[in-house]
Each structure stands twice: as C-alpha cells, then as structure tokens.
Design a protein around this motif. Structure first.
Motif, mmCIF file in Angstrom:
data_model
loop_
_atom_site.group_PDB
_atom_site.id
_atom_site.type_symbol
_atom_site.label_atom_id
_atom_site.label_comp_id
_atom_site.label_asym_id
_atom_site.label_seq_id
_atom_site.Cartn_x
_atom_site.Cartn_y
_atom_site.Cartn_z
ATOM 1 N N LEU A 40 0.816 -1.216 0.000
ATOM 2 C CA LEU A 40 0.000 0.000 0.000
ATOM 3 C C LEU A 40 0.850 1.266 0.000
ATOM 4 O O LEU A 40 0.317 2.363 0.105
ATOM 5 C CB LEU A 40 -0.948 -0.007 1.204
ATOM 6 N N THR B 75 -4.768 -3.920 -1.980
ATOM 7 C CA THR B 75 -3.660 -4.804 -1.634
ATOM 8 C C THR B 75 -3.427 -5.850 -2.717
ATOM 9 O O THR B 75 -2.340 -5.932 -3.310
ATOM 10 C CB THR B 75 -3.934 -5.492 -0.287
ATOM 11 N N GLY C 246 -1.823 -3.310 -5.411
ATOM 12 C CA GLY C 246 -0.524 -3.456 -4.786
ATOM 13 C C GLY C 246 0.355 -4.447 -5.539
ATOM 14 O O GLY C 246 1.524 -4.168 -5.838
#
Length: 232
Positions: free
Chosen positions: A58, A102, A106
C-alpha cells in the motif's frame, strides 16, 4: 526457468507461505533471495543469501525503493496479502477497497516496478492466488474473493502483455493453507512448504497455472459445469 542461480524476491516473506518460498528457493540453489515484508526486522535470516527488504503493497514509494535496491531480480514471488473479512452487502466499503488495493493494485504496482529487471534477461513472476478467485463462500470472504478474482485476471492480462518477452507469468491457486491467516479455520489445510514446492516445480516446467491442492482442482473443474454445484 532454472531456480538454481536465480535472484528471487518474495513479498510477505516473514512468515507462512512467503517464508516457505524463501526456504525452498534456497534449497534449490537460488543465489540470492530478497525477503520482502512490511516489517523486515521480523524476517529470520539463517542464510547469508537472504536479504531482508522493506516493501509495503500500500506504499508506492516503498515499492519503488525495493525495486531500486534489488535491480537484479529474475524471479518475483507475489505472496503478500491480507484478508479483511468484509462482507459485500453490509461490510465497510473501505475494507473492501483495502482488499482490492492490496491484492490487485498493490501486486500490480510490484510487477510494474520489477518488469524492467525481469525482461532484461528473461525471468518469472509467480502470483499467489486462491480457489476463491473462482468461487465465493459464505464465511465472510466476499471482499477477499472479489480481490483475488481481480488479481487472477490481472495475472492473465500481465501474461498477455509480456508475451514474447521471455517472462513466465504463473498463477498459483489453493484452498486453505496452514498459516496464521487461516488459524481460525477448521478446513483442511495444505502445508506452506507444499505450496512453494508445487509452484517452483511449475516454474521449472514453464507452467502458467498451478493447482496446489484438491479444493483448487475441484473448483477449477466445476467451472465448466452448472454453477449450482458450487452454490446449491
């Protein structure tokens, strides 16, 4: 791809499946393993080939810094993840977004950061996915399932965009693994070491998809039939 002599980076390497990947890579002769984690001080270093590295999915700056610190990576294992447990209808939408940020964005940021190194001489990307990429369950996994489904097709899209550039892009699917994340579940669990072995066997054999356990094999086969067998 031959793991022996490779330089690998594993995200979420301080425990569970990530830690198992580090151990298996070392056992197969990797020359260096960057063990990336949000808290690299928690990475247990028992081999001089292991280099702890800060990386937070993140935090884009941490991803860029990790790519700069590890410019020689030839094998990238995207293992890090979370499970907020948010439901889709009544859960906090911020938590749903956190799962997506995420697992989808991410992981994609990490891939984009390391693609220059991976394409320089050929390499491999391994994305740890889930049986929940293909099916939802009623046990509070709605948000996680959506995020993993998105990550699965992102994996496919990256593979297509990298076609012809000598980079293997592998998706690994499994049900429950015996990790801290699944400590509260009584479902049958695969050992993290078995996941790492199956994946790296697949890297050796140029497999773009690895089904690591019986649940993943069952659900994948069921996708060709009536979805009622999954949701009936």
């Amino acid at each position: 791809m031959d793991v022996a002599g490779s330089t690998a980076l594993v995200t979420g390497a301080n425990r569970g499946i990530g830690r198992a990947f580090v151990d298996e890579l070392l056992a197969r002769g990797a020359s260096r393993v960057y063990a990336a984690a949000r808290r690299p001080e928690l990475v247990e270093v028992t081999d001089p080939r292991v280099t702890p590295l800060h990386l937070d999915l993140l935090d884009e700056r941490s991803i860029e810094a990790a790519a700069a610190a590890a410019p020689d990576v030839t094998l990238l294992v995207n293992n890090a993840g979370i499970a907020t447990g948010a439901g889709l209808l009544t859960g906090d939408l911020a938590e749903v977004r956190r799962d997506l940020e995420t697992h989808l964005f991410g992981t994609l940021r990490v891939i984009r950061a390391f693609v220059p190194a991976l394409t320089a001489g050929g390499g491999a990307i391994v994305n740890l996915l889930s049986v929940l990429s293909w099916a939802a369950t009623p046990q509070g996994s709605g948000s996680y399932s959506v995020a993993k489904a998105a990550e699965w097709n992102m994996t496919n899209g990256v593979r297509v965009e990298l076609a012809g550039r000598k980079v293997l892009v592998q998706g690994v699917h499994l049900g429950a693994a015996d990790t801290d994340m699944m400590a509260g579940s009584d479902a049958p669990k695969i050992a993290p070491a078995d996941v790492a072995r199956a994946s790296l066997d697949g890297v050796r054999d140029d497999l773009i998809e690895v089904l690591a356990d019986d649940p993943s094999r069952f659900v994948k086969a069921a996708l060709a039939g009536d979805p009622a067998q999954l949701y009936g």
